[in-house]
Design a protein around this motif. Structure first.
Motif, PDB file in Angstrom:
ATOM      1  N   ILE A 298      59.462  75.414  32.394  1.00 54.85           N
ATOM      2  CA  ILE A 298      60.214  75.218  31.834  1.00 54.85           C
ATOM      3  C   ILE A 298      60.804  76.181  30.909  1.00 54.85           C
ATOM      4  CG2 ILE A 298      61.632  73.587  30.958  1.00 54.85           C
ATOM      5  CD1 ILE A 298      60.930  71.529  33.450  1.00 54.85           C
ATOM      6  N   ARG A 299      59.875  76.061  29.775  1.00 51.66           N
ATOM      7  CA  ARG A 299      60.110  76.929  28.307  1.00 51.66           C
ATOM      8  C   ARG A 299      60.465  78.085  29.293  1.00 51.66           C
ATOM      9  NH1 ARG A 299      54.842  76.625  25.944  1.00 51.66           N
ATOM     10  NH2 ARG A 299      55.086  74.216  26.398  1.00 51.66           N
ATOM     11  N   GLU A 300      60.000  78.483  30.314  1.00 56.04           N
ATOM     12  CA  GLU A 300      60.215  80.212  30.035  1.00 56.04           C
ATOM     13  C   GLU A 300      61.647  80.431  31.324  1.00 56.04           C
ATOM     14  OE1 GLU A 300      57.135  82.809  31.456  1.00 56.04           O
ATOM     15  OE2 GLU A 300      55.263  81.098  31.223  1.00 56.04           O
ATOM     16  N   MET A 301      62.029  79.413  31.598  1.00 55.34           N
ATOM     17  CA  MET A 301      63.167  79.704  32.353  1.00 55.34           C
ATOM     18  C   MET A 301      64.485  79.620  31.120  1.00 55.34           C
ATOM     19  SD  MET A 301      63.187  77.442  35.755  1.00 55.34           S
ATOM     20  CE  MET A 301      64.417  77.336  36.091  1.00 55.34           C
ATOM     21  N   GLU A 302      65.482  80.543  31.673  1.00 62.14           N
ATOM     22  CA  GLU A 302      66.293  80.212  30.767  1.00 62.14           C
ATOM     23  C   GLU A 302      67.452  79.372  30.581  1.00 62.14           C
ATOM     24  OE1 GLU A 302      69.101  84.204  30.661  1.00 62.14           O
ATOM     25  OE2 GLU A 302      66.752  84.850  30.804  1.00 62.14           O
ATOM     26  N   GLY A 303      68.643  79.414  29.240  1.00 64.00           N
ATOM     27  CA  GLY A 303      69.348  78.398  29.416  1.00 64.00           C
ATOM     28  C   GLY A 303      69.173  76.555  29.342  1.00 64.00           C
ATOM     29  N   LEU A 304      67.748  76.577  29.074  1.00 67.59           N
ATOM     30  CA  LEU A 304      67.642  75.538  29.298  1.00 67.59           C
ATOM     31  C   LEU A 304      67.017  74.813  28.202  1.00 67.59           C
ATOM     32  CD1 LEU A 304      65.595  74.686  32.394  1.00 67.59           C
ATOM     33  CD2 LEU A 304      67.804  74.595  32.645  1.00 67.59           C
ATOM     34  N   SER A 305      67.594  73.127  27.923  1.00 65.09           N
ATOM     35  CA  SER A 305      67.742  73.000  26.417  1.00 65.09           C
ATOM     36  C   SER A 305      66.015  72.121  26.613  1.00 65.09           C
ATOM     37  CB  SER A 305      68.386  71.437  26.366  1.00 65.09           C
ATOM     38  OG  SER A 305      68.010  69.850  25.841  1.00 65.09           O
ATOM     39  N   PRO A 306      65.493  72.541  25.032  1.00 66.75           N
ATOM     40  CA  PRO A 306      64.230  71.706  24.797  1.00 66.75           C
ATOM     41  C   PRO A 306      63.981  70.424  25.333  1.00 66.75           C
ATOM     42  CG  PRO A 306      65.048  72.633  22.673  1.00 66.75           C
ATOM     43  CD  PRO A 306      65.936  72.877  24.078  1.00 66.75           C
TER      44      PRO A 306
END
Ligand SMILES: [Fe+2]
Ligand SMILES: [Fe+2]
Length: 471
Positions: A298-306
């Motif tokens: 998920i850290r590498e996916m774009e546009g997702l909040s921490p």
């Protein structure tokens, strides 16, 4: 009415999907192509023996073949759906051609050429139409997305009876999550665009009608368990977040986190994931890596909040932080983690899996009561129980009219009077199609009262299937 039964229709669509995919790897004369193509041709010819034309394609994101809908798509169907979406095709129509001796048949060469043209990844709708015209294909037609889908035949199609926005959104979410898992398996960083889009839609539905999607979470497709589980946890988390008064941004993050919470499992060996019986301690250690693996993806996916990364990392940490991964137990966790943990536990308990029988929703809530304030956040769990009402979605009940019905949607105004799907009539006869019925009508009229909870196993009823069909 189509002339193929559902298994045959599924076989046809699966073969078609495989042939399109295969043709992009192999020459058309390769046995890996000719064998399925021959079977596809045979099924198409027999279907077209009774109909002038048949069609398959997408209605609001759901694959259909004539009047059959494939609510919980297999990998092959998801791939075909994605290909059609990319090429803006909403429907493929096949018609028979009359050959020299006057009999109607599907032209095998045309079928092969058509599939060959479709298999070119870069070809868009206009290119396809042009190539089909140039090759002289007349037995197959492609209909562009957004044009009149039911032109010419005056048939309203299956949309009139099944294609609700809710089922379509659920199905799009299934397709988004299966594509993400496929990307991970192939070592790619998954694209989040489709997922974000469908969650936006679901947030819209949930904000308007918080319980609208709950009925769909009883879809438990045993072959597709992982994907259904992900979507169910997303839907349940969004509904619970809304019930707890969270704002739209948080509800959206909850939906995404719920959908993605188990993606780390894609990297756990399949033998461990699907193992019946207890895992060895080494296998369990392997399984326990999935929250951490998921949060890294998920850290590498774009546009997702921490926040989403944090929720996924913490979804097995438990309220008392005695869960796993142990190294994360001291990290400050987002309070959305508690919501996803409740949704995850509930969906896992109510689902039949290789190693456990399904538990009915009421019993599941009772079992979860034991976990309140230790494994689960007690206050969040309490709100969940309130939201589900006395008869949670998926509970099989007997009415005072002697009918047997499945609870489909809670009634926030009267928890004892939900909307149900009637499955068995007052004389004990099973209905051919479930009938949706509000126990209290919008005008306040009473239809019937619930008198008892019935064990689905006694009635040999697959609750999830009825919810899928009746939605
Ligand atoms: Fe998990
Ligand atoms: Fe899970």
């Amino acid at each position: 009415m189509g002339s193929l039964d559902k298994p045959k229709a599924l076989r046809l669509v699966t073969l078609f999907s495989g042939a399109v995919k295969g043709m992009s790897f192999y020459p058309a004369s390769h046995p890996a192509i000719t064998r399925p193509l021959t079977e596809l041709h045979r099924i198409l010819t027999s279907a077209l023996g009774e109909e002038a034309q048949i069609s398959w394609g997408l209605i609001d994101g759901i694959m259909f073949f004539e009047d059959h809908l494939f609510i919980a798509p297999s990998a092959a169907i998801s791939e075909l759906s994605n290909m059609m979406l990319e090429k803006e095709i909403s429907r493929i129509v096949a018609t028979t051609s009359i050959n020299l001796n006057g009999t109607a048949s599907v032209n095998f060469d045309e079928l092969r050429s058509f599939i060959k043209i479709l298999s070119v990844k870069s070809a868009d709708f206009d290119t396809l139409s042009h190539q089909m015209a140039q090759t002289g294909i007349t037995g197959f037609k492609i209909i562009r997305h957004g044009s009149n889908r039911y032109d010419g035949d005056g048939d309203e199609g299956p949309e009139s009876s099944h294609g609700s926005d809710h089922v379509a959104a659920y199905n799009r979410a299934l397709s988004a999550i299966s594509t993400i898992c496929l990307d991970i398996e192939r070592g790619r960083i998954p694209n989040s665009a489709a997922l974000i889009k469908v969650v936006d839609q679901m947030v819209g539905i949930t904000r308007q009608e918080p319980l609208a999607l709950l009925g769909l979470t009883m879809i438990k497709d045993y072959d597709n368990y992982t994907f259904n589980h992900c979507v169910n946890v997303g839907v349940l988390s969004m509904a619970l977040g809304t019930a707890l008064g969270l704002d739209a941004t948080s509800v959206k993050d909850l939906g995404i986190a719920g959908l993605l919470h188990d993606i780390g499992k894609t990297m756990v060996p399949k033998e461990i994931l699907n193992k019946p019986g207890k895992l060895s301690s080494g296998e369990f250690d392997e399984m326990k890596r999935h929250p951490e693996l998921g949060s890294k993806i998920i850290r590498e996916m774009e546009g997702l909040s921490p926040h989403i990364e944090s929720v996924v990392l913490g979804h097995h940490l438990h309220y008392n932080r005695n869960g796993y991964p142990e190294w994360a137990s001291k990290l400050p966790l987002n309070n959305m983690t508690d919501i996803v943990a409740v949704a995850d536990t509930y969906d896992a308990i109510t689902t039949l899996r290789v190693y456990q029988s399904p538990v009915n929703p009421r019993t599941a809530l009772n079992e979860m009561k034991e976990m309140a304030d230790t494994i689960l956040n007690g206050a969040v769990f309490e709100r969940f129980v309130e939201m589900m009402g006395s008869y949670p979605v998926g509970t099989l009940v007997r009415l005072d009219s002697n009918e047997v019905a499945l609870v489909y949607r809670p009634n926030p105004l009267d928890e004892k009077a939900p909307t149900v799907l009637v499955l068995i009539d007052g004389d004990g006869v099973r209905l051919s199609a479930p009938r949706k019925q509000a126990l209290i009508g919008s005008d306040g009229s009473h239809y019937a009262e619930i008198v008892a909870v019935v064990d689905p196993l006694l009635k040999n009823i697959d609750s999830g299937r009825f919810i899928a069909d009746g939605a």
